[in-house]
Scaffold this motif. Structure first.
Motif, PDB file in Angstrom:
ATOM      1  N   VAL A  48     -16.461  -0.304  15.333  1.00 56.52           N
ATOM      2  CA  VAL A  48     -15.299  -1.200  15.294  1.00 56.52           C
ATOM      3  C   VAL A  48     -15.491  -2.275  14.226  1.00 56.52           C
ATOM      4  N   MET A  49     -16.696  -2.813  14.119  1.00 48.37           N
ATOM      5  CA  MET A  49     -16.966  -3.823  13.088  1.00 48.37           C
ATOM      6  C   MET A  49     -16.771  -3.239  11.690  1.00 48.37           C
ATOM      7  N   ALA A  50     -17.222  -2.020  11.483  1.00 52.16           N
ATOM      8  CA  ALA A  50     -17.086  -1.382  10.168  1.00 52.16           C
ATOM      9  C   ALA A  50     -15.627  -1.078   9.838  1.00 52.16           C
ATOM     10  N   LEU A  51     -14.835  -0.816  10.858  1.00 49.47           N
ATOM     11  CA  LEU A  51     -13.447  -0.414  10.639  1.00 49.47           C
ATOM     12  C   LEU A  51     -12.460  -1.574  10.580  1.00 49.47           C
ATOM     13  N   PHE A  52     -12.692  -2.647  11.317  1.00 49.80           N
ATOM     14  CA  PHE A  52     -11.630  -3.636  11.519  1.00 49.80           C
ATOM     15  C   PHE A  52     -11.940  -5.083  11.147  1.00 49.80           C
ATOM     16  N   THR A  53     -12.991  -5.373  10.418  1.00 46.61           N
ATOM     17  CA  THR A  53     -13.285  -6.781  10.136  1.00 46.61           C
ATOM     18  C   THR A  53     -12.830  -7.239   8.753  1.00 46.61           C
ATOM     19  N   THR A  54     -12.347  -6.314   7.928  1.00 47.45           N
ATOM     20  CA  THR A  54     -11.768  -6.704   6.640  1.00 47.45           C
ATOM     21  C   THR A  54     -10.460  -5.953   6.419  1.00 47.45           C
ATOM     22  N   LEU A  55      -9.602  -6.552   5.605  1.00 43.33           N
ATOM     23  CA  LEU A  55      -8.328  -5.936   5.237  1.00 43.33           C
ATOM     24  C   LEU A  55      -8.162  -6.098   3.727  1.00 43.33           C
ATOM     25  N   THR A  56      -8.103  -4.980   3.019  1.00 40.22           N
ATOM     26  CA  THR A  56      -7.939  -4.995   1.572  1.00 40.22           C
ATOM     27  C   THR A  56      -6.529  -4.539   1.226  1.00 40.22           C
ATOM     28  N   VAL A  57      -5.877  -5.313   0.364  1.00 36.00           N
ATOM     29  CA  VAL A  57      -4.537  -4.999  -0.106  1.00 36.00           C
ATOM     30  C   VAL A  57      -4.623  -4.785  -1.613  1.00 36.00           C
ATOM     31  N   GLU A  58      -4.116  -3.644  -2.081  1.00 33.05           N
ATOM     32  CA  GLU A  58      -4.098  -3.322  -3.501  1.00 33.05           C
ATOM     33  C   GLU A  58      -2.684  -2.958  -3.914  1.00 33.05           C
ATOM     34  N   ILE A  59      -2.305  -3.385  -5.101  1.00 29.98           N
ATOM     35  CA  ILE A  59      -1.020  -3.002  -5.665  1.00 29.98           C
ATOM     36  C   ILE A  59      -1.302  -2.436  -7.055  1.00 29.98           C
ATOM     37  N   ASP A  60      -0.801  -1.209  -7.308  1.00 30.49           N
ATOM     38  CA  ASP A  60      -0.916  -0.622  -8.634  1.00 30.49           C
ATOM     39  C   ASP A  60       0.495  -0.331  -9.158  1.00 30.49           C
ATOM     40  N   GLU A  61       0.635   0.556 -10.109  1.00 32.35           N
ATOM     41  CA  GLU A  61       1.938   0.831 -10.703  1.00 32.35           C
ATOM     42  C   GLU A  61       2.928   1.452  -9.720  1.00 32.35           C
TER      43      GLU A  61
END
Length: 146
Positions: A48-61
């Motif tokens: 659970v720690m590996a899956l849910f402790t960060t949130l990355t948002v990326e925007i490309d073309e």
């Protein structure tokens, strides 16, 4: 892939909570001896720690990409299908994680700030962030929303 925007939010409170639970269960294993159930709980907490402790948002073309933790849980939205985006505040009881709220799907690891995205199909998504102004600006520019 040429990235226009990348930001990772860390859920520090989640890390503290999971670490505390991990410490308590580990202590129980140490004083009580090996227990298969406790071992499974330890493994589950680490996953659970590996899956849910960060949130990355990326925007490309072409896409807005949302990725939790190590990347097994992800969502991809086509920029061409985004109708609008705006900064919003989530209610405290919406919580964290991924789930359906009265305002659409929520992706969040910490705090109450978010950017709400309305798709041309009518579907709504809320992406939690600690930098809502930056995300909204990058998203509106990339999706060519006025």
């Amino acid at each position: 892939m040429n990235r226009h925007y990348v930001h990772t939010q860390i859920g520090y409170l989640l890390i503290i909570i999971y670490s505390f639970v991990l410490a308590v269960v580990t202590y129980q294993v140490i004083i009580s001896g090996f227990d298969l159930i406790a071992a499974w709980v330890l493994v589950l907490i680490v996953i659970v720690m590996a899956l849910f402790t960060t949130l990355t948002v990326e925007i490309d073309e072409e896409f807005l990409r949302i990725r939790f933790g190590i990347g097994l849980i992800r969502k991809k939205l086509a920029l061409s299908e985004i109708k609008s985006c705006s900064i919003v505040k989530n209610r405290w009881y919406y919580g964290w994680g991924i789930h359906l709220t009265p305002r659409g799907w929520l992706y969040n690891v910490s705090g109450f700030d978010a950017v709400e995205i309305v798709m041309k199909s009518g579907k709504k998504y809320r992406i939690g962030t600690d930098v809502p102004d930056e995300l909204e600006k990058a998203l509106c520019q990339s999706a060519d929303i006025k």
